[in-house]
Design an enzyme around this catalytic site. Structure first.
Site, PDB file in Angstrom:
ATOM      1  N   ASP A  55       0.836  -1.204   0.000  1.00 58.14           N
ATOM      2  CA  ASP A  55       0.000   0.000   0.000  1.00 58.14           C
ATOM      3  C   ASP A  55       0.870   1.253   0.000  1.00 58.14           C
ATOM      4  O   ASP A  55       0.364   2.370  -0.049  1.00 58.14           O
ATOM      5  CB  ASP A  55      -1.023  -0.011   1.147  1.00 58.14           C
ATOM      6  CG  ASP A  55      -0.386  -0.070   2.507  1.00 58.14           C
ATOM      7  OD1 ASP A  55       0.847  -0.102   2.610  1.00 58.14           O
ATOM      8  OD2 ASP A  55      -1.148  -0.081   3.512  1.00 58.14           O
ATOM      9  N   SER A  56       2.211   1.055  -0.017  1.00 59.54           N
ATOM     10  CA  SER A  56       3.117   2.174  -0.300  1.00 59.54           C
ATOM     11  C   SER A  56       2.820   2.735  -1.690  1.00 59.54           C
ATOM     12  O   SER A  56       3.317   3.814  -2.033  1.00 59.54           O
ATOM     13  CB  SER A  56       4.576   1.721  -0.201  1.00 59.54           C
ATOM     14  OG  SER A  56       4.783   0.547  -0.959  1.00 59.54           O
ATOM     15  N   ASP A  94      -1.104  -6.179  -0.331  1.00 54.67           N
ATOM     16  CA  ASP A  94      -1.409  -5.582   0.974  1.00 54.67           C
ATOM     17  C   ASP A  94      -2.916  -5.440   1.168  1.00 54.67           C
ATOM     18  O   ASP A  94      -3.638  -5.084   0.227  1.00 54.67           O
ATOM     19  CB  ASP A  94      -0.815  -4.168   1.028  1.00 54.67           C
ATOM     20  CG  ASP A  94       0.212  -4.013   2.124  1.00 54.67           C
ATOM     21  OD1 ASP A  94       0.116  -4.729   3.142  1.00 54.67           O
ATOM     22  OD2 ASP A  94       1.106  -3.157   1.963  1.00 54.67           O
ATOM     23  N   LYS A 124      -0.888  -9.374   2.764  1.00 52.29           N
ATOM     24  CA  LYS A 124      -0.159  -8.860   3.931  1.00 52.29           C
ATOM     25  C   LYS A 124      -1.115  -8.027   4.765  1.00 52.29           C
ATOM     26  O   LYS A 124      -1.936  -7.287   4.220  1.00 52.29           O
ATOM     27  CB  LYS A 124       1.055  -8.036   3.503  1.00 52.29           C
ATOM     28  CG  LYS A 124       1.829  -7.472   4.710  1.00 52.29           C
ATOM     29  CD  LYS A 124       3.191  -6.939   4.331  1.00 52.29           C
ATOM     30  CE  LYS A 124       3.188  -5.561   3.724  1.00 52.29           C
ATOM     31  NZ  LYS A 124       2.597  -4.506   4.573  1.00 52.29           N
ATOM     32  N   GLU A 126      -1.348  -5.575   8.438  1.00 51.55           N
ATOM     33  CA  GLU A 126      -0.614  -4.898   9.508  1.00 51.55           C
ATOM     34  C   GLU A 126      -1.151  -5.336  10.866  1.00 51.55           C
ATOM     35  O   GLU A 126      -2.361  -5.461  11.053  1.00 51.55           O
ATOM     36  CB  GLU A 126      -0.728  -3.375   9.346  1.00 51.55           C
ATOM     37  CG  GLU A 126       0.042  -2.874   8.142  1.00 51.55           C
ATOM     38  CD  GLU A 126       0.222  -1.362   8.100  1.00 51.55           C
ATOM     39  OE1 GLU A 126      -0.219  -0.662   9.039  1.00 51.55           O
ATOM     40  OE2 GLU A 126       0.811  -0.881   7.107  1.00 51.55           O
ATOM     41  N   GLU A 192       9.311  -3.666  10.511  1.00 51.90           N
ATOM     42  CA  GLU A 192       9.660  -2.352   9.948  1.00 51.90           C
ATOM     43  C   GLU A 192      10.156  -1.406  11.029  1.00 51.90           C
ATOM     44  O   GLU A 192       9.486  -1.199  12.052  1.00 51.90           O
ATOM     45  CB  GLU A 192       8.439  -1.749   9.226  1.00 51.90           C
ATOM     46  CG  GLU A 192       8.768  -0.379   8.635  1.00 51.90           C
ATOM     47  CD  GLU A 192       7.798   0.106   7.568  1.00 51.90           C
ATOM     48  OE1 GLU A 192       6.870  -0.642   7.196  1.00 51.90           O
ATOM     49  OE2 GLU A 192       7.986   1.255   7.100  1.00 51.90           O
TER      50      GLU A 192
HETATM   51  O1  KIV Z   1       3.511  -1.076   1.590  1.00 51.81           O
HETATM   52  C1  KIV Z   1       4.696  -1.443   1.603  1.00 51.81           C
HETATM   53  O2  KIV Z   1       5.460  -1.217   0.657  1.00 51.81           O
HETATM   54  C2  KIV Z   1       5.172  -2.148   2.773  1.00 51.81           C
HETATM   55  C3  KIV Z   1       6.636  -2.437   2.868  1.00 51.81           C
HETATM   56  C4  KIV Z   1       7.355  -1.220   3.258  1.00 51.81           C
HETATM   57  C5  KIV Z   1       6.927  -3.578   3.763  1.00 51.81           C
HETATM   58  O3  KIV Z   1       4.417  -2.463   3.638  1.00 51.81           O
END
Ligand code: KIV
Length: 275
Positions: A55-56, A94, A124, A126, A192
């Site tokens: 989600d970056s 994510d 993924k 959190e 992280e």
């Molecule tokens: O969203 C993302 O890119 C991440 C990484 C920094 C692990 O969660």
């Protein structure tokens, strides 16, 4: 010769079992983010075994200030593009903010969409202890889950971007989070921005691989956001980033050279034109 995760010659996608075996062998592996088919295909061809549609994408691809506004529609569309651009890497998508906080049913619905509609092989999420019920349900439903603890950017409004797990109490909470994620069924854990010695202790304590970002060298794997790694992200970057290219200046130079050719009439030349 044993087949390694990175650089191995496989004509199939990497699986979560491959990652478990790599931990047993003590083999470290790289993970990069990607948000589009073409970039993902470059990393796939380079042998990157795990590609995260993070989600970056909020900050690095969609122009938001944080990851918080990213929606399920955006995540689904870009994950599908990354899946289409790859044939070997394990694609992890994510779960964006707001797609799992309501509870297990919402988390299962969101994860199912990413796996079924977009084609991701894993998701993924959190949180450690606080997300353990959802990690458990997804894992029991056959959806491999990578958990993410330490700095969790979806909570930026509560925590800021600060190192997590410093001090005895915070380090013990981090260990509890890591074990809760593993016990719930996560296949890997992102750490992280946590002190290197704390990340090393968590890595030794877990059977599942840890993936560090700003978590020192003892993690089983390392991840970077691709635009940071390749020098495309503007401005000051966190201390944990290493830049392996200077794409921002390369692309800027290319754009300026193109503009110069167009304005001076040098492009298109005869070889770029049809008779
Ligand atoms: O969203 C993302 O890119 C991440 C990484 C920094 C692990 O969660």
């Amino acid at each position: 010769m044993p087949q390694t995760l990175y650089g191995g010659t496989r004509n199939r996608r990497v699986t979560v079992r491959d990652l478990a075996l790599a931990k047993e062998r003590g083999e470290k592996w790289p993970m990069l983010t990607a948000y589009d088919a073409m970039t993902a295909s470059v990393f796939d061809e380079a042998g990157i075994p795990v590609i995260l549609v993070g989600d970056s994408m909020g900050n690095c691809h969609l122009g938001y200030e944080t990851t918080v506004p990213v929606t399920m529609d955006e995540m689904t569309m870009l994950t599908a593009a990354v899946v289409r651009g790859t044939s070997r890497g394990l694609i992890v998508a994510d779960l964006p903010f707001g797609s799992f906080q309501e509870g297990e049913v919402q988390a299962l619905r969101s994860a199912t969409r990413l796996v079924k509609e977009a084609g991701a092989q894993a998701v993924k999420i959190e949180g450690g202890e606080r997300s353990a019920d959802r990690i458990g349900l997804l894992a029991r439903s056959g959806i491999p889950v990578m958990a993410h603890v330490g700095l969790t950017p979806q909570s930026v409004h509560a925590t800021g971007y600060r190192v997590q797990g410093r001090g005895e109490e915070a380090a013990s909470q981090l260990m509890r989070d890591a074990k809760a994620a593993q016990d719930a069924g996560a296949f890997a854990l992102v750490l992280e921005m946590v002190p290197a010695p704390v990340a090393a202790e968590v890595t030794r304590a877990l059977q599942i691989p840890t993936v560090g970002i700003g978590a020192g060298s003892e993690c089983d794997a390392q991840v970077l956001v691709w635009t940071d790694m390749a020098g495309l992200t503007p401005g000051k970057l966190p201390r944990f980033v290493k830049q392996y290219a200077a794409l921002r200046s390369v692309l800027g130079d290319a754009a300026r050279a193109f503009a110069e050719d167009v304005t001076t009439g040098t492009f298109p030349a005869a070889e770029h034109s049809y008779e």
